[in-house]
Design an enzyme around this catalytic site. Structure first.
Site, PDB file in Angstrom:
ATOM      1  CG  HIS A 245     -12.253 -25.868   4.328  1.00 42.98           C
ATOM      2  ND1 HIS A 245     -12.881 -25.341   5.435  1.00 42.98           N
ATOM      3  CD2 HIS A 245     -13.183 -25.875   3.337  1.00 42.98           C
ATOM      4  CE1 HIS A 245     -14.134 -25.041   5.133  1.00 42.98           C
ATOM      5  NE2 HIS A 245     -14.346 -25.363   3.863  1.00 42.98           N
TER       6      HIS A 245
ATOM      7  CB  SER B 284     -15.307 -24.091   0.982  1.00 43.53           C
ATOM      8  OG  SER B 284     -15.529 -25.483   0.836  1.00 43.53           O
TER       9      SER B 284
END
Length: 393
Positions: A345, A294
């Site tokens: 992230h 991610s």
């Protein structure tokens, strides 16, 4: 339609595009319809030409309404609050039941800042309507010999070729930007992740903590002991089928897009620098055992954000709205869902943006930006790593 009417339309378009900084939006030679636009000081000016005979005014009004609808649908492309429309009809004769009411500007009911001026240039009012239109768009009137048909036909062909070329060059730019590279690395990373996931499932399961730690997940205690390589390997390990599927789906779609824009070499730089900064951020802000691609995927978002800055209008016309919505939704989910590693992230997003500046877009190279982004990335990565290693307070 007479050659003189064609000449007026295509010559005017030629002057607007060549000398007045208007941009071709659409042209249909068979239908004798063309659209141009110009943006300036928070306002978009749209000029639409149509060579067509309307026998009844109700048919003309129906076409005017269709133009309003079309521009309303295109409003997101213009990205300005105020839109001035100049709708120019050129015909041999006026409608049978024609009145002069169309000379009054029309305001769109659904948008008070969208205004249309209508011009119907025909036999009885040709001179006045042409001059009214040219005056309203600040273009000088021009004269030509109406009797020299062969010269007019020749010039019309030249103008049509020039205008069609403008559309071709515009479309070619879009094709060149979005097809610069081939997504070979995207497919390779997908295959690599699949192989690693199947391997982990086979030796004990990708949700087994001992398996995750043993094969390279981000584990702060191990990194503190010197296993810095986990900041890379963690990006190729996934915890459970759902986690794996979501990340691979995102990599498949976003990865292809980014690699086609930047090319494989730049994609490699963006991907690895994104996953590195994402995992460093996770190391600093998250104590849990984490893994997954991610951070790298958010780095691809960062690369698209940089692309949007460098190709603003192209970005807006294509993926802009969908991209921003997807990015905002993912950031919000990362904040409100405790299981999501928001540090990875955000770190990946920043890393991808800076890495895209370093790698540069094709035909947009800037050594100064590369030096600045490299220095900034290095400073952020080093400081966070030293904080995570408890060397800096």
């Amino acid at each position: 339609m007479s050659i003189t009417n064609q000449y007026f339309m295509y010559h005017t378009l030629f002057e607007l595009v060549k000398n007045e900084q208007y941009e071709m939006v659409h042209i249909n030679i068979k239908r004798n319809e063309a659209w141009v636009q110009k943006k300036e000081r928070g306002k978009t000016t749209v000029i639409r030409f149509l060579l067509k005979q309307f026998d009844w005014q109700k048919h003309l009004k129906k076409d005017i309404a269709a133009v309003f609808q079309r521009i309303t649908a295109m409003k997101r492309i213009f990205r300005t609050k105020k839109i001035d429309i100049y709708n120019v009809y050129i015909a041999d004769k006026k409608p049978i039941d024609a009145t002069d009411q169309l000379q009054t500007p029309i305001i769109a009911k659904q948008n008070q800042k969208m205004k249309m001026n209508v011009y119907y240039i025909a036999d009885t009012n040709e001179f006045d309507e042409k001059n009214r239109f040219l005056h309203d768009v600040n273009t000088e009137p021009f004269q030509f010999d109406k009797n020299d048909f062969s010269l007019l036909q020749y010039k019309v062909r030249i103008y049509k070729t020039y205008l069609q070329r403008q559309i071709y060059e515009k479309n070619k730019e879009i094709r060149d930007v979005f097809t610069y590279g081939k997504p070979y690395l995207t497919y390779f990373f997908l295959l690599l992740n699949v192989c690693i996931f199947l391997f982990l499932e086979n030796i004990g399961g990708s949700m087994d903590q001992d398996v995750l730690i043993g094969y390279g997940a981000k584990y702060n205690e191990a990194i503190l002991e010197g296993e810095w390589w986990r900041l890379f390997t963690a990006a190729f390990i996934h915890i459970g089928l759902i986690h794996f599927f979501i990340n691979m789906l995102a990599l498949y779609y976003i990865g292809q897009f980014v690699e086609r824009i930047y090319g494989s070499k730049s994609f490699f730089i963006i991907y690895f620098l994104s996953l590195l900064l994402g995992n460093i951020a996770s190391f600093v802000f998250t104590d849990a055992i984490t893994a997954g691609a991610s951070g790298a995927i958010f780095g691809l978002f960062g690369a698209l954000l940089y692309f949007g800055i460098k190709y603003r209008m192209l970005f807006i016309r294509t993926i802009g709205n969908q991209f921003m919505l997807l990015l905002i939704v993912n950031i919000v989910l990362g904040i409100i869902v405790p299981q999501i590693d928001i540090g990875a992230h955000i770190g990946g997003l920043i890393g991808g943006f800076l890495a895209a500046m370093m790698a540069t877009l094709p035909y947009k190279k800037s050594v100064r930006l590369q030096v600045v982004s490299f220095s900034l990335y290095g400073l952020i990565a080093l400081c966070m790593y030293l904080i995570g290693m408890q060397i800096l307070p």
